[in-house]
Design an enzyme around this catalytic site. Structure first.
Site, PDB file in Angstrom:
ATOM      1  N   HIS A  43       0.815  -1.207   0.000  1.00 25.67           N
ATOM      2  CA  HIS A  43       0.000   0.000   0.000  1.00 25.67           C
ATOM      3  C   HIS A  43       0.855   1.266   0.000  1.00 25.67           C
ATOM      4  O   HIS A  43       2.068   1.229   0.228  1.00 25.67           O
ATOM      5  CB  HIS A  43      -0.944   0.010   1.207  1.00 25.67           C
ATOM      6  CG  HIS A  43      -0.255   0.042   2.550  1.00 25.67           C
ATOM      7  ND1 HIS A  43       0.149   1.218   3.156  1.00 25.67           N
ATOM      8  CD2 HIS A  43       0.081  -0.950   3.403  1.00 25.67           C
ATOM      9  CE1 HIS A  43       0.712   0.940   4.326  1.00 25.67           C
ATOM     10  NE2 HIS A  43       0.679  -0.366   4.511  1.00 25.67           N
ATOM     11  N   CYS A  58       2.750  -4.781   7.014  1.00 27.72           N
ATOM     12  CA  CYS A  58       2.473  -4.564   5.599  1.00 27.72           C
ATOM     13  C   CYS A  58       3.680  -3.920   4.915  1.00 27.72           C
ATOM     14  O   CYS A  58       4.593  -3.414   5.561  1.00 27.72           O
ATOM     15  CB  CYS A  58       1.242  -3.677   5.428  1.00 27.72           C
ATOM     16  SG  CYS A  58      -0.301  -4.474   5.909  1.00 27.72           S
TER      17      CYS A  58
END
Length: 563
Positions: free
Chosen positions: A455, A474
């Protein structure tokens, strides 16, 4: 003539039976067995091999007090299928294949292997004895042991080259009968027939370009490496006295400190550390730090271990990588996008902290989201949010988070008795979409059991850091927009049928400009590999990255502890 043949057969049978004798319940192998005629040696060795293998089976793989066969069952299978004939010698002389095998063992470091793992010391002693002692050439025991050790070395090298050393035996090819027959036994049969060790090795090495590039420069590294075994310094270390002693010894070995008895005082140690730091071009603060310790431990022998581990990691990859794929290397803090062996995109990434590490995995990009919401993982809720809520129920509001129930309704955090929860909560914690969202304005989803994804981020300034192990797990991608546009173009170029594609580059740009939240289904799923490699080749030289999760250290301690 028939009588002579039967007599010889009985003599060999008696020898094989008497090879292993019983002494108070223990099996003992003889140390010497002289054969008068060279032409009789091979038959004698063949008879001995069967008996020694049985002896080894009864003694945990040992063929004498100092030598243990690593892959006894595979060695036994080979000789069983070849009527126990010796392969590496004929009539008291080495065959050419034995010289090639011995030479390969000696130089096996060029393949990221350790020669000591393949009986080098014992084989070298036997070879030297056969050269210097004329009587030794007539000893069937020596030729028997040499044959078994060379066969065992071949089998272990074949295994280590093909699949590496990081798999447990239960999942290794050494435990699969089809591989024992078709790979190990047949492999040595072919080598014996073609008289080529190198030819066989070339057929079983990984074809991965990353593996081949690293293996290709390893010879230069090995030939120039410093083989001094320096003191390794464990850090952090609970025993502060032991830590200082080990640092002092390491500094003495490097020449940055004079040899002293006892433990240096803090002033002397500070001075010695500064001297070392000055020589090695690092900040002269005189302090014991993780960076300083990493430099101390960054010896050539430690580097070789990391290269060996990296080569073995490559062996765990699929035999062939896809035509197009995303490659994230966690210690390198980068993402690369490959298309038919062409690097079309490279980006800095931010990965998980050592306490919330990013997992190694293989998956595919399934969909993309513009202006995503962030559903905070349960691990973060337990570790960070729940303790904070017990102190201040207004914590969520201050962070811009919402407490959401199973129906999607927002729950007032002030109505919750937070002290009753310790391991988790029955609600989701979500952050609404927007420029301040922790996911930034774009997210790439892929199937995985860890609830991680690629992301954007609202902390783009962190990409300036050289060390970027900063996230909750992440992977934050600096050049996310280029990646999204590539995926859109790839879907457009590979569209089939008459149905119009639901999105393209322009529509993504429009949704982003309008701050619309859209989920985009990727038609041609792009393979993704998130990997852990602490070294690779750049401009024909090996470059090393920090072992951010201590994975290499753990593997080195497990597999190469005494190397």
């Amino acid at each position: 003539m028939q009588y002579k043949t039967n007599l010889i057969g009985w003599l060999f049978l008696i020898t094989a039976v008497s090879f292993v004798i019983s002494c108070k319940g223990r099996h003992v192998a003889p140390e010497k067995e002289i054969v008068k005629k060279p032409e009789d040696m091979d038959d004698q060795v063949a008879g001995n091999i069967k008996a020694v293998i049985q002896f080894a089976k009864d003694n945990n793989g040992k063929i004498n007090d100092s030598v243990k066969l690593s892959l006894l069952e595979i060695v036994a299978a080979y000789y069983d299928q070849n009527e126990n004939h010796n392969i590496w010698s004929r009539k008291e002389k080495w065959v050419t294949l034995a010289d090639s095998m011995f030479s390969f063992i000696e130089t096996s470091k060029y393949y990221g292997l350790y020669p000591a793992d393949y009986h080098l010391k014992d084989l070298a002693a036997l070879r030297q004895k056969l050269v210097s002692d004329s009587l030794a050439k007539t000893d069937a025991i020596i030729w028997t042991r040499a044959d078994l050790m060379l066969t065992d070395a071949f089998m272990k090298i074949a295994k280590d080259i093909k699949e590496g050393r990081l798999l447990p035996d239960s999942t290794s090819i050494i435990s699969k009968q089809k591989y024992i027959d078709s790979f190990f036994v047949e492999g040595l049969n072919q080598v014996s027939k073609n008289h080529s060790i190198a030819g066989f090795i070339n057929t079983i090495e990984p074809s991965n370009d990353k593996y081949l590039s690293l293996r290709g420069v390893l010879k230069n590294f090995v030939d120039s490496m410093d083989n001094t075994s320096y003191q390794y310094v464990d850090y952090p270390q609970k025993d502060s006295l032991l830590l200082v002693k080990n640092i002092q010894k390491r500094l003495e070995q490097s020449g940055a400190a004079k040899i002293i008895s006892g433990v240096p005082d803090s002033l002397l140690l500070n001075t010695e550390i500064k001297k070392y730091q000055a020589v090695h071009g690092i900040n002269k603060d005189g302090k014991i730090s993780s960076k300083f310790i990493r430099n101390l431990n960054n010896t050539d022998l430690q580097k070789f271990k990391r290269i060996a581990i990296t080569l073995d990691r490559y062996k765990l990859l699929p035999p062939a990588l896809p035509e197009r794929y995303i490659w994230v290397n966690l210690p390198g803090f980068y993402l690369k996008l490959w298309d038919h062996d062409t690097l079309v995109l490279e980006s800095k990434v931010i990965v998980g902290k050592p306490t919330t590490r990013t997992p190694v995995l293989a998956s595919q990009i399934t969909d993309m989201v513009t202006y995503p919401q962030w559903t905070i993982p349960e691990s973060i809720i337990r570790k960070d949010i729940l303790p904070a809520m017990k102190k201040d129920p207004g914590y969520l509001t201050k962070k811009g988070y919402n407490l959401v129930d199973g129906k999607g309704e927002v729950v007032d955090p002030y109505t919750v008795k937070w002290t009753k929860y310790s391991k988790g909560i029955p609600w989701k914690v979500m952050q609404g979409s927007g420029d301040d969202n922790a996911l930034g304005i774009f997210k790439f989803n892929f199937n995985n059991p860890f609830s991680v994804y690629l992301h954007d981020t609202n902390q783009r300034y962190l990409f300036k850091n050289s060390v970027r192990a900063l996230s909750h797990g992440c992977v934050r991608v600096q050049n996310w927009e280029e990646l999204a546009f590539y995926i859109a173009r790839n879907d457009s170029l590979n569209q089939t049928g008459t149905k119009k594609l639901a999105y393209n580059v322009d529509s993504i740009k429009t949704w982003l400009a309008n701050k619309d939240r859209k989920r985009i289904i990727v038609k041609n799923r792009l393979p993704l590999f998130i990997e852990y490699y602490t070294c690779e080749v750049k401009k024909d030289k090996v470059v090393f990255y920090d072992d951010i999760y201590d994975d290499d250290k753990m593997l080195a301690d497990k597999y190469f502890k005494n190397k």
